[in-house]
Design an enzyme around this catalytic site. Structure first.
Site, PDB file in Angstrom:
ATOM      1  N   GLY A  46       1.620   7.759  -4.768  1.00  0.00           N
ATOM      2  CA  GLY A  46       2.138   8.267  -6.000  1.00  0.00           C
ATOM      3  C   GLY A  46       1.459   7.651  -7.211  1.00  0.00           C
ATOM      4  O   GLY A  46       1.243   6.375  -7.065  1.00  0.00           O
ATOM      5  N   GLN A  51       0.776   5.063 -15.818  1.00  0.00           N
ATOM      6  CA  GLN A  51       0.346   4.039 -14.899  1.00  0.00           C
ATOM      7  C   GLN A  51      -1.305   4.061 -15.114  1.00  0.00           C
ATOM      8  O   GLN A  51      -2.273   3.138 -15.168  1.00  0.00           O
ATOM      9  CB  GLN A  51       0.434   4.174 -13.593  1.00  0.00           C
ATOM     10  CG  GLN A  51       1.805   3.863 -13.332  1.00  0.00           C
ATOM     11  CD  GLN A  51       1.872   3.789 -11.630  1.00  0.00           C
ATOM     12  OE1 GLN A  51       2.174   5.245 -11.094  1.00  0.00           O
ATOM     13  NE2 GLN A  51       1.946   2.935 -10.865  1.00  0.00           N
ATOM     14  N   CYS A  88       4.239  -0.717  -5.798  1.00  0.00           N
ATOM     15  CA  CYS A  88       3.610   0.062  -6.798  1.00  0.00           C
ATOM     16  C   CYS A  88       2.289  -0.463  -7.274  1.00  0.00           C
ATOM     17  O   CYS A  88       1.776  -1.589  -7.265  1.00  0.00           O
ATOM     18  CB  CYS A  88       4.551  -0.552  -8.078  1.00  0.00           C
ATOM     19  SG  CYS A  88       4.006   0.510  -9.521  1.00  0.00           S
ATOM     20  N   LEU A  89       1.247   0.527  -7.515  1.00  0.00           N
ATOM     21  CA  LEU A  89       0.090   0.152  -7.873  1.00  0.00           C
ATOM     22  C   LEU A  89       0.008  -0.609  -8.955  1.00  0.00           C
ATOM     23  O   LEU A  89      -1.214  -1.156  -9.332  1.00  0.00           O
ATOM     24  CB  LEU A  89      -0.785   1.510  -7.914  1.00  0.00           C
ATOM     25  CG  LEU A  89      -0.961   2.296  -6.653  1.00  0.00           C
ATOM     26  CD1 LEU A  89      -1.605   3.652  -7.004  1.00  0.00           C
ATOM     27  CD2 LEU A  89      -1.740   1.492  -5.746  1.00  0.00           C
ATOM     28  N   HIS A 130      10.746   6.710  -7.521  1.00  0.00           N
ATOM     29  CA  HIS A 130       9.873   5.556  -8.097  1.00  0.00           C
ATOM     30  C   HIS A 130       9.118   6.348  -9.133  1.00  0.00           C
ATOM     31  O   HIS A 130       9.028   5.680 -10.446  1.00  0.00           O
ATOM     32  CB  HIS A 130       9.193   5.111  -7.190  1.00  0.00           C
ATOM     33  CG  HIS A 130       8.147   4.250  -7.392  1.00  0.00           C
ATOM     34  ND1 HIS A 130       8.236   2.779  -7.045  1.00  0.00           N
ATOM     35  CD2 HIS A 130       7.009   4.130  -8.082  1.00  0.00           C
ATOM     36  CE1 HIS A 130       7.209   2.051  -7.500  1.00  0.00           C
ATOM     37  NE2 HIS A 130       6.410   3.033  -8.139  1.00  0.00           N
ATOM     38  N   GLU A 131       8.651   7.454  -8.921  1.00  0.00           N
ATOM     39  CA  GLU A 131       7.398   8.001 -10.086  1.00  0.00           C
ATOM     40  C   GLU A 131       8.304   8.354 -11.154  1.00  0.00           C
ATOM     41  O   GLU A 131       7.757   8.253 -12.404  1.00  0.00           O
ATOM     42  CB  GLU A 131       6.563   8.825  -9.629  1.00  0.00           C
ATOM     43  CG  GLU A 131       5.869   8.686  -8.314  1.00  0.00           C
ATOM     44  CD  GLU A 131       4.921   7.325  -8.554  1.00  0.00           C
ATOM     45  OE1 GLU A 131       4.475   6.841  -9.659  1.00  0.00           O
ATOM     46  OE2 GLU A 131       4.577   6.756  -7.527  1.00  0.00           O
ATOM     47  N   HIS A 134       9.074   5.785 -13.949  1.00  0.00           N
ATOM     48  CA  HIS A 134       7.969   5.441 -14.500  1.00  0.00           C
ATOM     49  C   HIS A 134       7.943   6.215 -16.081  1.00  0.00           C
ATOM     50  O   HIS A 134       7.443   5.700 -16.817  1.00  0.00           O
ATOM     51  CB  HIS A 134       6.560   5.709 -13.772  1.00  0.00           C
ATOM     52  CG  HIS A 134       6.003   4.554 -13.101  1.00  0.00           C
ATOM     53  ND1 HIS A 134       5.868   3.072 -13.515  1.00  0.00           N
ATOM     54  CD2 HIS A 134       5.874   4.514 -11.747  1.00  0.00           C
ATOM     55  CE1 HIS A 134       5.520   2.585 -12.387  1.00  0.00           C
ATOM     56  NE2 HIS A 134       5.525   3.160 -11.234  1.00  0.00           N
TER      57      HIS A 134
HETATM   58 ZN    ZN Z   1       5.143   2.695  -9.584  1.00  0.00          ZN
END
Ligand code: ZN
Length: 160
Positions: A46, A51, A88-89, A130-131, A134
């Site tokens: 995701g 991000q 998380c990226l 999660h997304e 953000h």
């Molecule tokens: Zn993330």
């Protein structure tokens, strides 16, 4: 399509609240394509627009059930509970244990701004939660139950 730079924790763009999308412009279409490419390249499941430095309410998710594009997403139902690993990226190399709903129902618009609803459970539900966090400037690191842990075995990462 092009890869975008993934912003990492500490970048102020990750702490801001994103604005809704009113119309899907060619520029935003390009953003969606780039987000998908960037997510796949990074082996993520995701990615949210902030991000890659864009404060718009857009996320892409693929937990192995094909790519989903969620524009202006909102969770409308959640139930159950799951506790498990989350990464998380934007926080590379680590993961934490986070409790999320087991099941969520969300509404969103697709990349053509057609409204749709989606029901998800397990990892997919976790990724949606999660997304969406953000988009409001929140990170999973605020929710971890036992601090952050380093991945010991690279190659089995599943970051969002
Ligand atoms: Zn993330």
């Amino acid at each position: 399509m092009a890869l975008r730079e993934i912003r990492t924790q500490g970048d102020p763009v990750l702490e801001k609240v994103c604005k809704p999308v009113k119309t899907m412009t060619p520029r935003l279409q390009g953003l969606v394509d780039d987000m998908l490419e960037t997510m796949y390249e990074a082996n993520g499941v995701g990615l949210a627009a902030p991000q890659v430095g864009v404060l718009r309410r857009i996320v892409v998710i693929d937990v192995g059930e094909g790519p989903y594009v969620l524009v202006n997403p909102e969770i409308i139902e959640k139930d159950g509970e799951q506790t498990g690993q989350e990464g998380c990226l934007s926080v590379p190399g680590v993961y934490g244990i986070v409790t999320r709903p087991e099941h969520v129902k969300a509404k969103a618009f697709d990349k053509d701004m057609k409204p749709y609803e989606i029901e998800a459970e397990g990892l997919f539900a976790r990724a949606i939660c999660h997304e969406l966090d953000h988009l409001d400037g929140h990170m999973y690191t605020e929710l971890v139950e036992d601090g952050l842990h380093r991945y010991e075995d690279e190659g089995e990462e599943s970051e969002e």
